[in-house]
Design a protein around this motif. Sequence first.
Motif: not given
Length: 388
Positions: A60-62
């Motif tokens: 998700e953060n990428e």
Amino acid sequence: MQNDQHTPCENPLWPCAMTGAVACLSGFEDLAVVVHGSSGCYFYPASLVGVPIHGTFLVENEIIFGTESRLAEVIRELEDRYPRIAVVNTCVPAIMGEDIGALASDGQVLIVDSPGFLGDFEAGYCRALAVIAPEVDPDAAGVNIDGICRTDPFCRGNAIEARRLLNLAGAPVAATFCLDRYDAVHRAAPFTVGTNPDLASGVGMACGSLLGLDAIGETFQALAAEVDGVDARPIAEEIAWTDARITRACEKYLRRFDPPRVAIAAWGSYAAFAADLLDRYLGADIACIAARNDSGAGSGALVQTTDLSVVRDRIRNTEPDLILGSSYERAIDPRAAFVGLTSPLRGRVLLSSRTLVGIEGALWLMDEVLNACINRNRRPESESVDLS
């Protein structure tokens, strides 16, 4: 002919463009393939191609802050192990619109933009091949082999049989699309024979297909007219021997049993080949052909679809004695005899190099069909399955 309108990514029967690109690229033994996407995007093609591939496994953060650094990290891990690296872009990075082209500036990295929403398997395969950019060397000796694909259960066997027939006719093998080294397809010969017309590369002059006895004879006649040193006579002799052998076996079967009623689900070219063979030698009633891809004009028995519900309705309505297809079709009617013709083929050990093309391909298919039908006809009524 009917045609469903489902998005390729949503269809259970036929992979999307991303998987087609991976299937093409993974056939090059000296090329690392990186699936730039989530773990789901990686594991599906990885389960089909049968050779190691790599992934960025985006989280998700990428996806929120950008994926380029993760992709660069994976490339750095591979650049000392492979002369070239091919990155297959998937849906999420493509929708984000990130420019990852800078990673290909040194020529070692190839970027294949083939997210699943761009189309079907064949579209992705062709898109990847266009990035590879094969070249014809007018002075190259031999004949290219076309239509070999890592996701095909007949991949290795088709390549072996095609090479055997070419060698028998005195034609050396040049490049194999796509089961070769990267450099080989940049010095391809001027002439090409196909194993699966649905995956034609367009490289060199197409001299015909090796799928079906008639096609084999015509192809080697064309090669003999174009390529010095090719002798079609040994091939013609094998075709005649094969025709007589299959005829005898099928006549023996038909003295004991009725011709089977058949449903076929596969690539359009594979399905047409199987339908012709079963009609010619067994007088089979071809009740249903479900082509996975756009196979052109066909009979009323043909439906082009990747919608499992459409295939299920056709099979249940025709009540076949024999099904040729994948594990999906086998599960629809367990009462029918079954021959695996396309992936996925779950729950089976497949170690040998089976072939569908050439002389051995015709013999293999009739072996499987006759044995499956004999076993079904011998099955006690008590073993029948209630599908109501």
